[in-house]
Design a protein around this motif. Structure first.
Motif, PDB file in Angstrom:
ATOM      1  N   GLY A  14      -2.792  -2.304   4.568  1.00 24.60           N
ATOM      2  CA  GLY A  14      -3.659  -3.092   4.109  1.00 24.60           C
ATOM      3  C   GLY A  14      -4.589  -3.461   3.764  1.00 24.60           C
ATOM      4  O   GLY A  14      -5.518  -3.855   2.578  1.00 24.60           O
ATOM      5  N   PHE A  70      -1.462  -8.411   1.680  1.00 27.96           N
ATOM      6  CA  PHE A  70      -1.542  -7.512   1.668  1.00 27.96           C
ATOM      7  C   PHE A  70      -1.112  -6.499   2.893  1.00 27.96           C
ATOM      8  O   PHE A  70      -2.192  -7.275   3.907  1.00 27.96           O
ATOM      9  CB  PHE A  70      -3.100  -6.691   1.756  1.00 27.96           C
ATOM     10  N   HIS A  91       0.755  -1.465  -0.141  1.00 25.97           N
ATOM     11  CA  HIS A  91       0.187   0.368   0.218  1.00 25.97           C
ATOM     12  C   HIS A  91       0.875   0.896  -0.035  1.00 25.97           C
ATOM     13  O   HIS A  91       1.720   1.539   0.372  1.00 25.97           O
ATOM     14  CB  HIS A  91      -1.276   0.236   1.260  1.00 25.97           C
TER      15      HIS A  91
END
Length: 230
Positions: free
Chosen positions: A34, A56, A28
């Motif tokens: 995430g 993520f 990100h």
């Protein structure tokens, strides 16, 4: 090898319906987490039978100088918006080590590096770019979104032979006010000059992604990571 003394990254993990045989690690941007991209996979239009695990990660929380020292999730501190010094190399390298640990974790679970794709938006794109072109084992691909290079002059001497054929999807908005379009274009020119296979995709967007871009990213991911057993 990742430095085992570094704090491991927490992350959101999304698994396919069938056993995973590939992985996308998606980083990100500044101040996000995430969770910010964890809702993206349904919009990638992947095949129903895809076997891709999505990871993520959450960047560490740290004070960010340009935001008056406010603590937020960031892959590195930003002391100046000047692109030449925006990404301090020492902090970029630490984040690269932390992401390397995630790659090694997936390899230990049975997914080879050649079935692992890195993706990143903005700050996360800086880390994904810096790591992918230097990683010592072949990766499946790289998605770099609305981002730029940390110390591009270093690439010629540091690029990994194992990833010279790395497929790169580079997406950038022509109206980006945070990471100017010119910065993305310069990154693509540096990558191309160093022999990398880059598809430069531009969109009439600010510092964001939209459904059209996500569908094109999904097509790229599906091409690089088709299911092995179907």
């Amino acid at each position: 090898m990742a430095d085992s003394s570094l704090e491991p990254l927490d992350y959101v993990e999304l698994n396919p319906k069938q056993e995973a045989d590939a992985c996308v690690i998606w980083l990100h941007g500044l101040g996000d987490s995430g969770d910010g991209f964890a809702g993206v996979p349904p919009y990638l239009d992947l095949a129903e039978n895809h076997r891709i695990r999505f990871i993520f990660p959450h960047a560490p929380v740290r004070p960010v100088t340009i935001n008056n020292g406010m603590a937020m999730r960031a892959w590195y501190d930003i002391k100046s918006m000047d692109l030449e010094g925006r990404a301090p190399l020492d902090e970029v390298l630490v984040s690269c080590q932390q992401v390397t640990a995630l790659i090694e974790q997936q390899i230990a679970k049975g997914i080879p590096s050649s079935r692992i794709l890195l993706a990143g938006f903005s700050q996360g794109g800086v880390i994904a770019l810096h790591l992918a072109v230097r990683y010592a084992q072949p990766l499946a691909g790289l998605v770099a979104l609305s981002t730029y290079l940390c110390q591009p002059s270093l690439m010629a001497g540091q690029a990994s032979p194992e990833n010279r054929q790395l497929a790169i999807f580079f997406g950038h908005g022509t109206q980006d006010e945070v990471v100017p379009y010119a910065a993305g274009k310069a990154a693509v020119e540096t990558l191309t000059a160093n022999g990398f296979n880059v598809a430069f995709n531009t969109y009439p967007l600010a510092h964001t992604v939209d459904l059209n871009e996500l569908k094109e990213i999904g097509g790229f991911i599906q091409k690089q990571l088709p299911p092995l057993n179907d």
